[in-house]
Design an enzyme around this catalytic site. Structure first.
Site, mmCIF file in Angstrom:
data_model
loop_
_atom_site.group_PDB
_atom_site.id
_atom_site.type_symbol
_atom_site.label_atom_id
_atom_site.label_comp_id
_atom_site.label_asym_id
_atom_site.label_seq_id
_atom_site.Cartn_x
_atom_site.Cartn_y
_atom_site.Cartn_z
ATOM 1 N N GLY A 186 -1.687 -2.659 -6.842
ATOM 2 C CA GLY A 186 -2.292 -1.527 -6.156
ATOM 3 C C GLY A 186 -1.743 -1.464 -4.747
ATOM 4 C CD GLN A 220 -2.486 -2.442 0.927
ATOM 5 O OE1 GLN A 220 -2.683 -1.829 -0.110
ATOM 6 N NE2 GLN A 220 -2.235 -3.736 0.941
ATOM 7 C CG HIS A 273 -6.734 -1.569 1.287
ATOM 8 N ND1 HIS A 273 -6.596 -2.393 2.375
ATOM 9 C CD2 HIS A 273 -6.233 -2.266 0.232
ATOM 10 C CE1 HIS A 273 -6.041 -3.544 2.000
ATOM 11 N NE2 HIS A 273 -5.820 -3.498 0.701
ATOM 12 C CB CYS A 311 -4.796 -8.207 0.258
ATOM 13 S SG CYS A 311 -4.513 -6.620 1.071
ATOM 14 C CG LEU A 312 0.782 -6.284 -1.887
ATOM 15 C CD1 LEU A 312 1.352 -4.932 -2.310
ATOM 16 C CD2 LEU A 312 1.704 -7.424 -2.304
ATOM 17 C CG HIS A 360 -8.094 -4.922 -3.302
ATOM 18 N ND1 HIS A 360 -8.125 -6.278 -3.041
ATOM 19 C CD2 HIS A 360 -7.110 -4.420 -2.516
ATOM 20 C CE1 HIS A 360 -7.214 -6.562 -2.129
ATOM 21 N NE2 HIS A 360 -6.565 -5.454 -1.799
ATOM 22 C CD GLU A 361 -5.198 -1.170 -3.837
ATOM 23 O OE1 GLU A 361 -4.900 -0.739 -2.709
ATOM 24 O OE2 GLU A 361 -4.897 -2.322 -4.216
#
Ligand code: ZN
Length: 214
Positions: free
Chosen positions: A57, A62, A166, A120-121, A162-163
């Protein structure tokens, strides 16, 4: 759109925690722009960036853009290192590539909550256990600008939550069971172990609904 490109011009640069863009609630997207070539190109770049990272994702903040857009995709090719027990425990199932514009997520309370590790990236090198709703109902606009709704359970539901977090300026570390925090390397060394064993070793608590030996 002013986005920073990596060396590979098709990829966007992922920003890391500490960048304020990750902490600001993102702005709604004007539905009329979704079908424009600029926006479609951004979607393509976000997908390529997610796949290359690799991740399941990626939310627009991000890549430095404070707009309510995210892409998600979890393909079985990503699971080659995972054993069937781990996949079953996490209820990991194929999630087709999906574009989420202005998404709204509702928890389905009856389905309970589950705690598993996620990363998480934008927080490279670490992972932690987070309690999430097991099932969510999502409403959003898709890549074609049309509204859709869907129900996700298990790992796909975790990805969606999660997304959407963000887009609200929230990062998984806000919700993490802090004693679970682990380097990706240490977590990889415990691959295949039930979450209940990790919880016991590190001293964090699993969700009440997560009955059984793990
Ligand atoms: Zn993330």
């Amino acid at each position: 759109m002013a986005v920073r490109l990596n060396d590979d011009a098709s990829l966007l640069q992922i920003v890391a925690v500490g960048n304020p863009v990750l902490r600001r609630p993102a702005e709604p997207v004007d539905p009329a722009v979704i079908v424009t070539s600029d926006f479609q190109r951004l979607i393509d770049q976000m997908r390529a960036t997610m796949v290359a990272a690799p991740g399941v994702g990626l939310a627009a903040p991000q890549v430095g853009l404070g707009i309510r857009l995210a892409v998600i995709e979890d393909a079985p090719e990503r699971w080659v290192d995972l054993d069937p027990r781990t996949l079953a425990e996490r209820e990991r199932s194929e999630l087709a590539f999906t574009v989420l514009v202005n998404p709204v997520v509702e928890r389905v309370a009856e389905a309970g909550v589950v705690t598993f590790y996620e990363g998480c990236l934008s927080v490279p090198g670490y992972a932690g256990a987070v309690e999430r709703a097991r099932t969510v109902r999502l409403s959003a606009l898709g890549a074609d600008g049309e509204p859709f709704s869907a129900i996700y359970t298990g790992w796909p539901a975790r990805i969606v939550q999660h997304e959407v977090d963000h887009l609200n300026g929230d990062i998984y570390v806000d919700r993490v069971a802090i004693r679970s925090l682990s380097t990706v390397e240490n977590l990889a060394n415990r691959r295949g172990r039930p979450i209940a064993e990790l919880a016991e070793e590190l001293g964090f608590t699993l969700s009440r609904d997560q009955a059984g030996p793990g």
